[in-house]
Write a protein that holds these residues in place. Structure first.
Motif, PDB file in Angstrom:
ATOM      1  N   MET A 147       0.847  -1.186   0.000  1.00  0.00           N
ATOM      2  CA  MET A 147       0.000   0.000   0.000  1.00  0.00           C
ATOM      3  C   MET A 147       0.892   1.249   0.000  1.00  0.00           C
ATOM      4  SD  MET A 147      -3.399   0.281   0.875  1.00  0.00           S
ATOM      5  CE  MET A 147      -4.540   1.537   0.745  1.00  0.00           C
ATOM      6  N   PRO A 148       0.710   2.115  -0.994  1.00  0.00           N
ATOM      7  CA  PRO A 148       1.567   3.308  -1.044  1.00  0.00           C
ATOM      8  C   PRO A 148       1.223   4.303   0.058  1.00  0.00           C
ATOM      9  CG  PRO A 148      -0.112   3.440  -2.732  1.00  0.00           C
ATOM     10  CD  PRO A 148      -0.232   2.071  -2.106  1.00  0.00           C
ATOM     11  N   LEU A 164       9.870  16.203   2.454  1.00  0.00           N
ATOM     12  CA  LEU A 164      10.953  15.254   2.177  1.00  0.00           C
ATOM     13  C   LEU A 164      12.322  15.924   2.185  1.00  0.00           C
ATOM     14  CD1 LEU A 164       9.205  13.306  -0.743  1.00  0.00           C
ATOM     15  CD2 LEU A 164       9.419  12.591   1.655  1.00  0.00           C
ATOM     16  N   GLY A 165      12.346  17.216   2.532  1.00  0.00           N
ATOM     17  CA  GLY A 165      13.603  17.959   2.558  1.00  0.00           C
ATOM     18  C   GLY A 165      14.044  18.447   1.194  1.00  0.00           C
ATOM     19  N   LEU A 182       6.848   7.298 -11.804  1.00  0.00           N
ATOM     20  CA  LEU A 182       8.207   7.845 -11.759  1.00  0.00           C
ATOM     21  C   LEU A 182       8.883   7.407 -13.049  1.00  0.00           C
ATOM     22  CD1 LEU A 182       9.289   7.115  -8.079  1.00  0.00           C
ATOM     23  CD2 LEU A 182       9.079   9.372  -9.147  1.00  0.00           C
ATOM     24  N   GLY A 183       9.042   8.355 -13.970  1.00  0.00           N
ATOM     25  CA  GLY A 183       9.699   8.050 -15.230  1.00  0.00           C
ATOM     26  C   GLY A 183      11.198   8.287 -15.113  1.00  0.00           C
ATOM     27  N   VAL A 205      14.233   9.956  -6.376  1.00  0.00           N
ATOM     28  CA  VAL A 205      13.447   8.746  -6.672  1.00  0.00           C
ATOM     29  C   VAL A 205      13.221   7.944  -5.397  1.00  0.00           C
ATOM     30  CG1 VAL A 205      13.471   6.522  -7.890  1.00  0.00           C
ATOM     31  CG2 VAL A 205      14.171   8.619  -9.092  1.00  0.00           C
ATOM     32  N   ALA A 206      14.266   7.756  -4.610  1.00  0.00           N
ATOM     33  CA  ALA A 206      14.156   6.975  -3.367  1.00  0.00           C
ATOM     34  C   ALA A 206      13.176   7.619  -2.389  1.00  0.00           C
ATOM     35  CB  ALA A 206      15.530   6.826  -2.716  1.00  0.00           C
ATOM     36  N   LEU A 207      13.185   8.952  -2.306  1.00  0.00           N
ATOM     37  CA  LEU A 207      12.276   9.645  -1.389  1.00  0.00           C
ATOM     38  C   LEU A 207      10.823   9.575  -1.856  1.00  0.00           C
ATOM     39  CD1 LEU A 207      14.468  12.768  -0.604  1.00  0.00           C
ATOM     40  CD2 LEU A 207      13.796  10.987   1.029  1.00  0.00           C
ATOM     41  N   LEU A 208      10.597   9.542  -3.166  1.00  0.00           N
ATOM     42  CA  LEU A 208       9.225   9.517  -3.702  1.00  0.00           C
ATOM     43  C   LEU A 208       8.652   8.106  -3.846  1.00  0.00           C
ATOM     44  CD1 LEU A 208       9.470  12.335  -6.396  1.00  0.00           C
ATOM     45  CD2 LEU A 208       8.201  12.404  -4.232  1.00  0.00           C
TER      46      LEU A 208
END
Length: 142
Positions: free
Chosen positions: A1-2, A42-43, A86-87, A132-135
């Motif tokens: 679940m996102p 997310l900073g 996320l492209g 990408v990792a944060l999103l």
């Protein structure tokens, strides 16, 4: 679940038409505010220094909104934000607007990661892996 980012914003008088109903264009400003709030949480920033004289920013290339019910002056809107895609260099966000648990609208906005330099056309660039990792936790299955 996102994960879902939640943002709350009141409909100001300036966001409405003569009938006190939120103008359709205001939904796009609210989407942008919610996106910025997610990134700040997310900073990150929508516009950040990348290297000397070059910034990293996220111009929009697509935006849409489907309206189901009116929002009115002084309603507090709950805006849920997820990442639909996320492209390589783009991020597509999904937005759900509600008031008192009643869905008002759903929207989507795509931004492209670009290098911004004064006097030069924005240049698309791959999304940095730290972004990408944060999103990724917000990435939905849809």
């Amino acid at each position: 679940m996102p994960a879902t980012f939640r943002f709350r914003r009141m409909v100001d008088f300036s966001d409405t038409d003569m009938a006190g109903i939120m103008h359709f264009a205001a939904f796009f400003r609210f989407m942008e505010s919610a996106e910025h709030a997610l990134l700040r949480s997310l900073g990150l920033s929508i516009y950040q220094q990348h290297e000397e004289g070059v910034a990293l920013s996220f111009p929009r290339v697509s935006a849409r909104c489907d309206y189901h019910s009116p929002a009115r002056c002084e309603n507090e809107l709950d805006i849920e934000v997820v990442v639909h895609r996320l492209g390589t260099s783009s991020i597509t966000y999904g937005f759900r607007f509600s008031h008192a648990d009643h869905e008002l609208a759903v929207g989507e906005m795509t931004s492209v990661c670009c290098l911004i330099q004064e006097g030069v056309r924005p240049k698309p660039t791959p999304l940095p892996q730290d972004i990408v990792a944060l999103l990724k936790p917000y990435l939905s299955a849809s």
